[in-house]
Design a protein around this motif. Structure first.
Motif, PDB file in Angstrom:
ATOM      1  N   SER A  85      31.154   7.373 -15.171  1.00 53.00           N
ATOM      2  CA  SER A  85      30.414   8.697 -14.736  1.00 53.00           C
ATOM      3  C   SER A  85      29.028   9.011 -14.510  1.00 53.00           C
ATOM      4  O   SER A  85      28.666   9.864 -14.131  1.00 53.00           O
ATOM      5  CB  SER A  85      30.958   9.546 -16.032  1.00 53.00           C
ATOM      6  N   GLY A  86      28.255   7.845 -15.192  1.00 53.79           N
ATOM      7  CA  GLY A  86      26.683   7.976 -14.964  1.00 53.79           C
ATOM      8  C   GLY A  86      26.413   6.506 -15.119  1.00 53.79           C
ATOM      9  O   GLY A  86      27.050   5.618 -15.330  1.00 53.79           O
ATOM     10  N   LEU A  87      25.134   6.464 -14.831  1.00 51.19           N
ATOM     11  CA  LEU A  87      24.573   5.115 -14.962  1.00 51.19           C
ATOM     12  C   LEU A  87      23.245   5.050 -15.301  1.00 51.19           C
ATOM     13  O   LEU A  87      21.939   4.826 -14.743  1.00 51.19           O
ATOM     14  CB  LEU A  87      24.448   4.321 -13.391  1.00 51.19           C
ATOM     15  N   GLU A  88      23.038   5.498 -16.618  1.00 52.89           N
ATOM     16  CA  GLU A  88      21.774   5.485 -17.238  1.00 52.89           C
ATOM     17  C   GLU A  88      21.196   4.030 -17.649  1.00 52.89           C
ATOM     18  O   GLU A  88      19.625   3.968 -17.901  1.00 52.89           O
ATOM     19  CB  GLU A  88      21.604   6.402 -18.659  1.00 52.89           C
ATOM     20  N   SER A  89      21.725   2.975 -17.559  1.00 52.71           N
ATOM     21  CA  SER A  89      21.546   1.741 -17.709  1.00 52.71           C
ATOM     22  C   SER A  89      22.163   0.644 -16.978  1.00 52.71           C
ATOM     23  O   SER A  89      23.454   0.614 -17.074  1.00 52.71           O
ATOM     24  CB  SER A  89      21.380   1.338 -19.160  1.00 52.71           C
ATOM     25  N   TRP A  90      21.564  -0.101 -16.198  1.00 52.92           N
ATOM     26  CA  TRP A  90      22.283  -1.093 -15.202  1.00 52.92           C
ATOM     27  C   TRP A  90      21.433  -2.372 -15.314  1.00 52.92           C
ATOM     28  O   TRP A  90      20.268  -2.339 -15.127  1.00 52.92           O
ATOM     29  CB  TRP A  90      22.620  -0.737 -13.970  1.00 52.92           C
ATOM     30  N   ARG A  91      22.078  -3.478 -15.621  1.00 49.75           N
ATOM     31  CA  ARG A  91      21.318  -4.864 -15.582  1.00 49.75           C
ATOM     32  C   ARG A  91      22.258  -5.786 -14.997  1.00 49.75           C
ATOM     33  O   ARG A  91      23.327  -6.025 -15.203  1.00 49.75           O
ATOM     34  CB  ARG A  91      20.967  -5.149 -16.949  1.00 49.75           C
ATOM     35  N   VAL A  92      21.473  -6.761 -13.993  1.00 52.70           N
ATOM     36  CA  VAL A  92      22.286  -7.807 -13.636  1.00 52.70           C
ATOM     37  C   VAL A  92      21.321  -8.949 -13.550  1.00 52.70           C
ATOM     38  O   VAL A  92      20.030  -9.002 -13.382  1.00 52.70           O
ATOM     39  CB  VAL A  92      22.943  -7.609 -12.046  1.00 52.70           C
ATOM     40  N   SER A  93      21.841 -10.164 -14.128  1.00 55.83           N
ATOM     41  CA  SER A  93      21.136 -11.305 -14.356  1.00 55.83           C
ATOM     42  C   SER A  93      21.756 -12.456 -13.554  1.00 55.83           C
ATOM     43  O   SER A  93      22.861 -12.710 -13.882  1.00 55.83           O
ATOM     44  CB  SER A  93      20.646 -11.496 -15.691  1.00 55.83           C
ATOM     45  N   ASN A  94      20.773 -13.354 -13.081  1.00 55.78           N
ATOM     46  CA  ASN A  94      21.072 -14.546 -12.495  1.00 55.78           C
ATOM     47  C   ASN A  94      20.944 -15.893 -13.588  1.00 55.78           C
ATOM     48  O   ASN A  94      21.175 -17.035 -13.259  1.00 55.78           O
ATOM     49  CB  ASN A  94      20.540 -15.014 -11.229  1.00 55.78           C
ATOM     50  N   GLY A  95      20.391 -15.490 -14.794  1.00 54.02           N
ATOM     51  CA  GLY A  95      19.899 -16.459 -15.758  1.00 54.02           C
ATOM     52  C   GLY A  95      18.320 -16.857 -15.913  1.00 54.02           C
ATOM     53  O   GLY A  95      17.981 -17.271 -16.797  1.00 54.02           O
ATOM     54  N   THR A  96      17.889 -16.410 -14.702  1.00 55.03           N
ATOM     55  CA  THR A  96      16.246 -16.664 -14.379  1.00 55.03           C
ATOM     56  C   THR A  96      15.705 -15.114 -14.277  1.00 55.03           C
ATOM     57  O   THR A  96      14.766 -14.725 -15.028  1.00 55.03           O
ATOM     58  CB  THR A  96      15.886 -17.310 -13.439  1.00 55.03           C
TER      59      THR A  96
END
Length: 180
Positions: A85-96
């Motif tokens: 419903s919302g997106l107050e926090s999004w994080r994507v990581s490739n390890g580096t």
């Protein structure tokens, strides 16, 4: 219009690692292991070989996923469709590298902010190679400014820079709304 082959990938507490294989029009296989540890969260992967779309449905609005490729490389483009419903926090990581984003939940002034590696004071923009376009889509897939995103999703195109060095996996984390 390109037709996508579909494979449903489900995960629950009893099946933490869900393996998804998606066939494309050339009979090549896109093979990933997707882990969704929150009970009831699901992922559906569609691909045409060069572009993959991962549609994640989050039951609680707070969750995470790990996408591990078993292929030699990633497709040219990966798009995440996050059904929250919302997106107050999004994080994507490739390890580096870790990319962060936040979409304000105030409907009068919806604003998207993004940054890299916890450097929130250094905002990414369209000129950055780490720029992640984020669009709000309604239930029909049409772009909208509505927040909360009822029956819709956030569409996040992952930047090619995230796949440099061909990382073996991606980690995704999201929070729809912070709870007090």
């Amino acid at each position: 219009m390109i037709q996508f082959a579909r494979t449903m990938v489900f995960a629950s507490l009893t099946m933490l690692a869900a393996c998804g294989t998606v066939a494309n029009g050339n009979d090549d296989a896109l093979q990933w292991d997707i882990t969704l540890p929150v009970d009831g969260d699901t992922a559906e992967v569609t691909s045409n070989g060069k572009r993959a779309v991962v549609a994640i449905r989050s039951t609680r609005g707070i969750g995470r996923a790990t996408i591990e490729r078993r292929d030699e490389s990633w497709p040219d483009q990966i798009v995440i469709q996050l059904h929250v419903s919302g997106l107050e926090s999004w994080r994507v990581s490739n390890g580096t590298d870790t990319l962060h984003a936040s979409v304000s939940s105030h409907p009068a002034t919806p604003r998207i902010r993004s940054w890299k590696n916890d450097q929130e004071d250094v905002q990414l923009n369209t000129e950055s190679r780490y720029w992640m376009p984020i669009k709000r889509r309604d239930s029909q897939g049409k772009q909208t400014k509505e927040i909360p995103n009822k029956q819709g999703y956030f569409e996040i195109r992952l930047p090619k820079a995230l796949f440099e060095g061909n990382p073996p996996e991606l980690s995704l984390h999201w929070i729809d709304f912070y709870r007090g």
